[in-house]
Design a protein around this motif. Structure first.
Motif, PDB file in Angstrom:
ATOM      1  N   HIS A 110       0.800  -1.420  -0.028  1.00 57.40           N
ATOM      2  CA  HIS A 110       0.048  -0.151  -0.110  1.00 57.40           C
ATOM      3  C   HIS A 110       0.697   1.042  -0.087  1.00 57.40           C
ATOM      4  CE1 HIS A 110       0.813   0.456   4.238  1.00 57.40           C
ATOM      5  NE2 HIS A 110       0.404   1.764   4.161  1.00 57.40           N
ATOM      6  N   GLY A 113       2.618   1.029  -4.042  1.00 53.36           N
ATOM      7  CA  GLY A 113       1.875   0.459  -5.134  1.00 53.36           C
ATOM      8  C   GLY A 113       2.914  -0.700  -5.726  1.00 53.36           C
ATOM      9  N   MET A 117      -1.085  -4.728  -9.787  1.00 53.00           N
ATOM     10  CA  MET A 117      -1.983  -4.827  -8.481  1.00 53.00           C
ATOM     11  C   MET A 117      -3.175  -5.417  -8.979  1.00 53.00           C
ATOM     12  SD  MET A 117      -0.929  -0.777  -7.341  1.00 53.00           S
ATOM     13  CE  MET A 117      -1.803  -0.646  -5.845  1.00 53.00           C
ATOM     14  N   ASP A 121      -5.663  -4.932  -3.753  1.00 52.02           N
ATOM     15  CA  ASP A 121      -4.591  -4.144  -3.619  1.00 52.02           C
ATOM     16  C   ASP A 121      -4.854  -2.394  -4.155  1.00 52.02           C
ATOM     17  OD1 ASP A 121      -3.012  -6.275  -3.279  1.00 52.02           O
ATOM     18  OD2 ASP A 121      -2.372  -6.384  -5.371  1.00 52.02           O
ATOM     19  N   LYS A 122      -5.486  -2.435  -5.222  1.00 50.70           N
ATOM     20  CA  LYS A 122      -6.002  -1.398  -5.682  1.00 50.70           C
ATOM     21  C   LYS A 122      -6.909  -0.328  -4.674  1.00 50.70           C
ATOM     22  CE  LYS A 122      -5.580  -2.350 -10.523  1.00 50.70           C
ATOM     23  NZ  LYS A 122      -6.274  -2.504 -11.867  1.00 50.70           N
ATOM     24  N   LEU A 126      -6.211   2.958  -2.808  1.00 53.11           N
ATOM     25  CA  LEU A 126      -7.177   4.144  -2.960  1.00 53.11           C
ATOM     26  C   LEU A 126      -7.510   4.601  -1.604  1.00 53.11           C
ATOM     27  CD1 LEU A 126      -9.085   4.116  -6.258  1.00 53.11           C
ATOM     28  CD2 LEU A 126      -7.260   5.852  -5.451  1.00 53.11           C
ATOM     29  N   ILE A 150     -11.768   2.464 -11.227  1.00 54.46           N
ATOM     30  CA  ILE A 150     -10.897   2.626 -10.101  1.00 54.46           C
ATOM     31  C   ILE A 150      -9.329   2.953 -10.563  1.00 54.46           C
ATOM     32  CG2 ILE A 150     -10.509   0.310 -10.378  1.00 54.46           C
ATOM     33  CD1 ILE A 150     -10.464   0.313  -7.194  1.00 54.46           C
ATOM     34  N   ASN A 151      -9.222   2.454 -12.096  1.00 51.96           N
ATOM     35  CA  ASN A 151      -7.867   2.676 -12.856  1.00 51.96           C
ATOM     36  C   ASN A 151      -7.286   3.976 -12.971  1.00 51.96           C
ATOM     37  OD1 ASN A 151      -6.938  -0.161 -12.707  1.00 51.96           O
ATOM     38  ND2 ASN A 151      -8.447  -0.510 -14.419  1.00 51.96           N
ATOM     39  N   LEU A 154      -6.650   5.595  -9.582  1.00 46.91           N
ATOM     40  CA  LEU A 154      -5.342   5.373  -9.362  1.00 46.91           C
ATOM     41  C   LEU A 154      -4.309   6.068 -10.009  1.00 46.91           C
ATOM     42  CD1 LEU A 154      -5.383   1.229  -8.958  1.00 46.91           C
ATOM     43  CD2 LEU A 154      -4.541   2.966  -6.987  1.00 46.91           C
ATOM     44  N   ILE A 183      -0.614   0.372 -15.048  1.00 44.09           N
ATOM     45  CA  ILE A 183      -2.112   0.822 -15.071  1.00 44.09           C
ATOM     46  C   ILE A 183      -2.628   1.528 -16.244  1.00 44.09           C
ATOM     47  CG2 ILE A 183      -3.861   1.911 -13.953  1.00 44.09           C
ATOM     48  CD1 ILE A 183      -2.654   1.008 -11.327  1.00 44.09           C
TER      49      ILE A 183
END
Ligand SMILES: [Fe+2]
Ligand SMILES: [Fe+2]
Length: 195
Positions: A110, A113, A117, A121-122, A126, A150-151, A154, A183
């Motif tokens: 965390h 990163g 991931m 993990d993401k 976040l 979510i990507n 990130l 990512i």
């Protein structure tokens, strides 16, 4: 160990501010897990415990690394606090009885990163970044994006973190660059909107 027992132990181990941040991160992680259909219990444990090694002194962190055969890079030797993820995963296992590798990895990675991931993990990365106690203005955009994509959220958080470290003339951990690249490539492979 049950979550409320972990909570009790953690409260004793951390300073009050850090404990509140941990509970906030847990709540944000559970909310994200629910939104994305991930394991909410695992998210709760990982969110709650992600900073469980943050109270350790550098010499204590280094001792855990030595005992567990974790070798530090030159950069990590200069920034021992970055190891609170790795050591956090060790403590989560040894002190809090967590065996789930998904939870342990989310704690482990965390801080910086890392490439490839997974969803948990993401979520933890976040949740740590957007929990309500984080008040700097750049977080707002990431907070909104976190529930849309979510990507992209990130990438927003990595960009902000990297910009901040550059502003401080700090060292950037290679895993942060690798995670961001990985990512970004995933996003472009999926033909998603560019950031
Ligand atoms: Fe942390
Ligand atoms: Fe944190």
């Amino acid at each position: 160990m049950k979550l409320d027992q972990m909570d009790l132990l953690l409260k004793q181990a951390l300073k009050p501010g850090r404990y509140i941040h941990s509970v906030n991160t847990m709540k944000a992680a559970v909310s994200l897990a629910e939104h994305y259909g991930e394991d909410m219990e695992a998210a709760a444990v990982a969110g709650l415990l992600h900073d469980c090694a943050k109270n350790l002194r550098d010499d204590e962190t280094l001792e855990y690394c030595r005992i567990h055969g974790i070798e530090l890079s030159e950069l990590e030797k200069r920034q021992v606090f970055l190891m609170h993820g790795e050591v956090g995963a060790i403590l989560a296992c040894e002190k809090y009885g967590v065996n789930d590798e998904i939870v342990l990895n989310a704690i482990r990675y965390h801080t910086t990163g890392y490439p490839e991931m997974n969803m948990m993990d993401k979520i933890i990365f976040l949740a740590d970044y957007i929990e309500p106690g984080r008040t700097h203005s750049e977080v707002d955009n990431v907070r909104k994006l976190a529930y849309e994509d979510i990507n992209r959220a990130l990438i927003g958080s990595f960009d902000n973190i990297i910009k901040y470290v550059i502003h401080q003339r700090g060292l950037i951990h290679p895993n942060t660059i690798k995670a961001r690249n990985s990512i970004l490539m995933l996003i472009s492979d999926n033909n998603q909107i560019r950031i």
